[in-house]
Design an enzyme around this catalytic site. Structure first.
Site, mmCIF file in Angstrom:
data_model
loop_
_atom_site.group_PDB
_atom_site.id
_atom_site.type_symbol
_atom_site.label_atom_id
_atom_site.label_comp_id
_atom_site.label_asym_id
_atom_site.label_seq_id
_atom_site.Cartn_x
_atom_site.Cartn_y
_atom_site.Cartn_z
ATOM 1 N N HIS A 1 0.814 -1.213 0.000
ATOM 2 C CA HIS A 1 0.000 0.000 0.000
ATOM 3 C C HIS A 1 0.851 1.269 0.000
ATOM 4 O O HIS A 1 2.055 1.257 0.262
ATOM 5 C CB HIS A 1 -0.961 0.005 1.202
ATOM 6 C CG HIS A 1 -0.283 0.069 2.545
ATOM 7 N ND1 HIS A 1 0.049 1.255 3.167
ATOM 8 C CD2 HIS A 1 0.100 -0.909 3.408
ATOM 9 C CE1 HIS A 1 0.607 1.013 4.341
ATOM 10 N NE2 HIS A 1 0.661 -0.301 4.510
ATOM 11 N N CYS B 1 2.665 -4.937 6.960
ATOM 12 C CA CYS B 1 2.380 -4.751 5.537
ATOM 13 C C CYS B 1 3.549 -4.058 4.839
ATOM 14 O O CYS B 1 4.437 -3.503 5.487
ATOM 15 C CB CYS B 1 1.105 -3.942 5.352
ATOM 16 S SG CYS B 1 -0.396 -4.872 5.739
#
Length: 535
Positions: A427, A446
């Site tokens: 992301h 992440c």
């Protein structure tokens, strides 16, 4: 070293063929009789897949027959075992000697059955190690959640039965990376035998314009490492500056040309440490899927990078941030398939972050983390002022938390999804300054991308005539929008401290999470040893 291998191999094969001749005198049309079957069954666990293989094929021998094909299989197995150490596997000398002795000693049909069973057992163990890795990743570190493709014993035996001795040559990964790592392993072993890279460099900052004996030591070590041409200059000149930069690039360091504490620490790492990293890299390469995908995404955590690879060529690359080096935040290693991206994403706060980070703040101040919405089980926003947060524990907290789409959203303006049980994805991030750091381990697990928009354009190029215009048209709506990828893309989250770049250059990275150290220790414990090296 290669000449030693050839001589040793010739001796082993000569012994193997002598044993083959001995067995040929014993093998007869009675090889399928009851005595042979009983011996195979006796030396094979009843419930094993090897036993099932022999029951299925009517106890037909695949090793001890008299045909050229049977002899080729035996010789190929002995040769492969004698070269096991070239792949970074344990030396198999004792196993080879034992097999040859058993073949030489075979005098009866029962002896042949016992040899048949033993050859199959050794072959299956070797085939499994070379095809899928010697170790089980999940037994080493809880971040190694990779699912490894393992063929059953029956599959290996059937493939050998079908393809003959040629199957042994197909067991190791048939990748450019694996071949290059094996070549580097031999080069490093020769280097270690010769004493390595010479004297280390004192831990003092050295930069352009400096002179003196420490500069000479720096130059000498870089010359021996191959990062610059020999020179007698005692000064930190332009040539040395470029040599330092070349070293820094090859080791994932900021290429500022200054030999500071971090650069010298990596420069002083002994050659044997790099050899261990290559051993581990070979094992890791065996864990990866054989079919990576013609187009795939490769995230090397130790390199803090994310790449798009098309037909073996890197077509896009960006800096990345990985999980912080704490037990609950380290990024795991696994492979999955990217299915879609979300433009203008909401951030649905993971339960672990809610209970560990946000609940204590809410207990102290109900209006804390005001940029995050608190929602009930039906998705309705909760009035903070009407809730006594002190009544809840981490287990009993009944609410979810969500940050709506915005430029300040924790996920930035786009996320890339390959749905998995670890809740890991790629992301954007509003924290752009982190990408200027040399070591980029800051996230909750992440992978954050420095150039998420460009990453999106590259993915959309396969399905949109003008991917940039399409992306921004959706982005400008401000609405959370899911965009499916027409061509799903395999994603491989890897951790490689030694690898070979696209131009054949050897790259080394720091063991950020200490995982490679654990793998090396496990390999050592299982019998892998560095040739003629202590420690």
């Amino acid at each position: 070293m290669l000449s030693v291998f050839r001589t040793r191999t010739s001796i082993l094969l000569a012994a193997c063929f002598a044993a083959t001749a001995s067995m040929a005198n014993t093998t007869s049309e009675h090889a399928h009789n009851t005595a042979f079957q009983m011996a195979v069954a006796e030396h094979t666990p009843r419930e094993s897949q090897i036993a099932e293989f022999y029951r299925t094929n009517g106890f037909s021998p695949i090793w001890v027959g008299e045909s050229d094909e049977h002899m080729q299989r035996r010789a190929a197995l002995i040769l492969a075992l004698s070269h096991a150490h070239l792949h970074g596997l344990p030396q198999a000398d004792a196993t080879v000697s034992s097999l040859i002795q058993k073949m030489q000693d075979a005098r009866s049909t029962r002896d042949l059955g016992a040899v048949e069973a033993e050859l199959s057992r050794v072959f299956v163990d070797f085939a499994d190690a070379l095809y899928s890795g010697f170790l089980r990743p999940g037994n080493i570190d809880d971040g190694l959640v990779r699912s490894v493709d393992r063929r059953s014993a029956a599959e290996h035996l059937n493939a050998l039965n079908t393809h003959g001795a040629a199957y042994l040559a197909q067991l190791a990964p048939q990748t450019r990376q694996y071949r290059a790592l094996m070549k580097q392993k031999l080069a490093l072993q020769d280097l270690v035998d010769q004493g390595g890279w010479g004297a280390t460099v004192p831990e003092t900052k050295l930069e352009y314009g400096d002179t003196g004996p420490n500069v000479v030591k720096l130059r000498n070590r870089l010359v021996l490492m191959g990062y610059m041409k020999p020179s007698a200059s005692p000064s930190f000149d332009a040539a040395l500056l470029e040599g330092v930069r070349a070293f820094q690039i090859a080791h994932g360091l900021e290429p500022d040309g200054v030999a500071g504490k971090g650069t010298i620490a990596e420069l002083n790492r002994p050659a044997v440490d790099r050899l261990k990293a290559v051993y581990v890299a070979l094992e890791r390469e065996r864990w990866l899927p054989r079919d990576r995908g013609a187009r795939h995404i490769l995230v090397n955590q130790t390199d803090f990078s994310a790449k798009i690879v098309d037909d073996g060529q890197v077509t896009f690359e960006t800096r990345a941030v990985i999980g912080k080096n704490t037990h609950d935040r380290r990024s795991p290693e696994f492979s999955d398939v990217m299915e879609h991206m979300v433009i203008n994403p909401s951030w649905y706060v993971p339960r672990s972050i809610i209970t560990k980070e946000y609940l204590p703040k809410l207990k102290a101040n109900p209006n804390a983390v005001g940029h995050i919405q608190i929602t009930d089980s039906r998705g309705r926003q909760v009035n903070r002022g009407a809730v006594d947060f002190n009544q809840f524990t981490a287990r009993s907290f009944p609410f979810a938390m969500r940050q709506p789409p915005s430029k300040s959203n924790a996920l930035g303006l786009v996320k890339f999804m390959f749905p998995n049980k670890y809740n890991i994805y790629l992301h954007d991030t509003p924290q752009k300054s982190l990408f200027a750091r040399e070591v980029r381990a800051f996230s909750h697990g992440c992978i954050r991308l420095a150039q998420p928009f460009e990453f999106a354009y590259a993915l959309l190029a396969k399905q949109e005539e003008d991917p940039k215009a399409f992306f921004h048209r959706v982005l400008n709506t401000g609405k959370e929008t899911k965009v499916d990828l027409e061509q799903k893309v395999p994603v491989h989250l890897i951790y490689r401290t030694a690898y070979v770049g696209p131009k054949g250059e050897v790259q080394y990275r720091r063991d950020v999470y200490g995982r490679d150290r654990k793998i090396w220790e496990a390999l050592q414990k299982a019998g892998v040893a560095l040739p003629d090296v202590q420690g």
